[in-house]
Design an enzyme around this catalytic site. Structure first.
Site, short mmCIF file in Angstrom:
data_model
loop_
_atom_site.label_atom_id
_atom_site.label_comp_id
_atom_site.label_asym_id
_atom_site.label_seq_id
_atom_site.Cartn_x
_atom_site.Cartn_y
_atom_site.Cartn_z
N MET A 197 1.03 -1.29 -0.05
CA MET A 197 -0.04 0.04 -0.09
C MET A 197 0.81 1.33 0.09
O MET A 197 1.49 1.42 0.84
CB MET A 197 -0.83 0.08 1.34
CG MET A 197 -2.04 -0.96 1.08
SD MET A 197 -2.74 -1.14 2.96
CE MET A 197 -1.79 -2.14 3.79
N GLY A 213 1.64 4.01 5.10
CA GLY A 213 2.50 3.16 4.27
C GLY A 213 2.58 1.94 4.93
O GLY A 213 3.16 1.90 5.91
N SER A 214 2.41 0.64 4.28
CA SER A 214 2.50 -0.35 5.03
C SER A 214 2.26 -1.55 3.76
O SER A 214 2.16 -1.32 2.58
CB SER A 214 1.57 -0.61 5.82
OG SER A 214 0.21 -0.11 5.28
N ARG A 215 2.15 -2.78 4.14
CA ARG A 215 2.03 -4.00 3.49
C ARG A 215 1.01 -5.26 4.12
O ARG A 215 1.12 -5.17 5.44
CB ARG A 215 3.35 -4.41 3.02
CG ARG A 215 3.49 -5.88 2.42
CD ARG A 215 4.87 -6.24 2.11
NE ARG A 215 5.26 -7.63 2.47
CZ ARG A 215 6.47 -7.98 2.33
NH1 ARG A 215 7.50 -7.33 2.18
NH2 ARG A 215 6.75 -9.36 2.68
#
Length: 215
Positions: free
Chosen positions: A97, A185-187
């Site tokens: 993301m 911000g990430s995954r």
């Protein structure tokens, strides 16, 4: 519509915007500098609002399918050894993301929460190969009588330093419903049974609660 995890930040941003506009008007005599400061503050507010947006999604419930838990781009599809919970081989699907994506996490599958564990850690960039094991993260396992057990992992990125996870062991959850939030911000990684039939491709953009990952 905005996610509840952003309410305090949004209210604070509005207060800072109002104060900033007023102070710029009172203490900056140069018209162009004054307007530049005010416009910059407004742009920051708009960025915060878009980050915490929480659009409604009409999820079609289906126990035979895994849906995308988040919006973003598929950056990993590979067979790996999952050593935290399953301790065997699984298909890993990772969705990255960016800051402009919706950051709501949704349940990829309905069923019973069997495992939910938070791990403090580093803040490597989210696409780093070691991020899944070394970054701040939560690991959640959902058991479904039709599909079996599916693990998903919320992973903090270089900017994200707070993961919100609503999954509690023993509770029943609904596919597509709100499972948490990752800030800035990430995954998210999915670990699926080896016999899963993938419906996505590498680098494909997916929409959380809508697009089918596997069946």
């Amino acid at each position: 519509m905005f996610h509840k995890e952003g309410f305090k930040i949004i209210i604070g941003a509005f207060v800072i915007l109002a104060a900033g506009i007023l102070l710029a008007k009172l203490y900056i005599d140069n018209f162009y500098i004054q307007k530049a400061v005010q416009v910059t503050l407004l742009i920051i507010l708009v960025a915060i609002l878009q980050f915490f947006r929480n659009p409604k999604r009409a999820t079609i419930l289906d126990d035979t399918q895994i849906i995308a838990p988040v919006d973003g781009k598929v950056v990993v599809i590979e067979e790996v050894y999952e050593k935290e919970y399953f301790k065997d081989k699984r298909i890993q699907v990772s969705i990255f993301m960016s800051p402009i994506n919706v950051h709501v996490t949704r349940y990829a599958l309905g069923g019973l929460v069997k495992y939910s564990q938070y791990h403090p850690g580093k803040y490597l960039v989210a696409w780093h190969p070691k991020a899944s094991e070394e970054n701040e993260r939560t690991t959640i396992v959902i058991q479904n009588p039709t599909y079996g057990e599916v693990l998903y992992r919320q992973i903090a990125g270089a900017m994200a330093k707070r993961i919100v996870n609503y999954a509690k062991v023993g509770e029943s959850v609904v596919q597509g419903s709100d499972a948490g939030f990752i800030k800035f911000g990430s995954r998210v990684d999915l670990f699926l049974p080896l016999d899963s039939e993938l419906k996505i491709k590498l680098h494909q953009k997916v929409k959380g609660g809508i697009d089918i990952i596997a069946s």
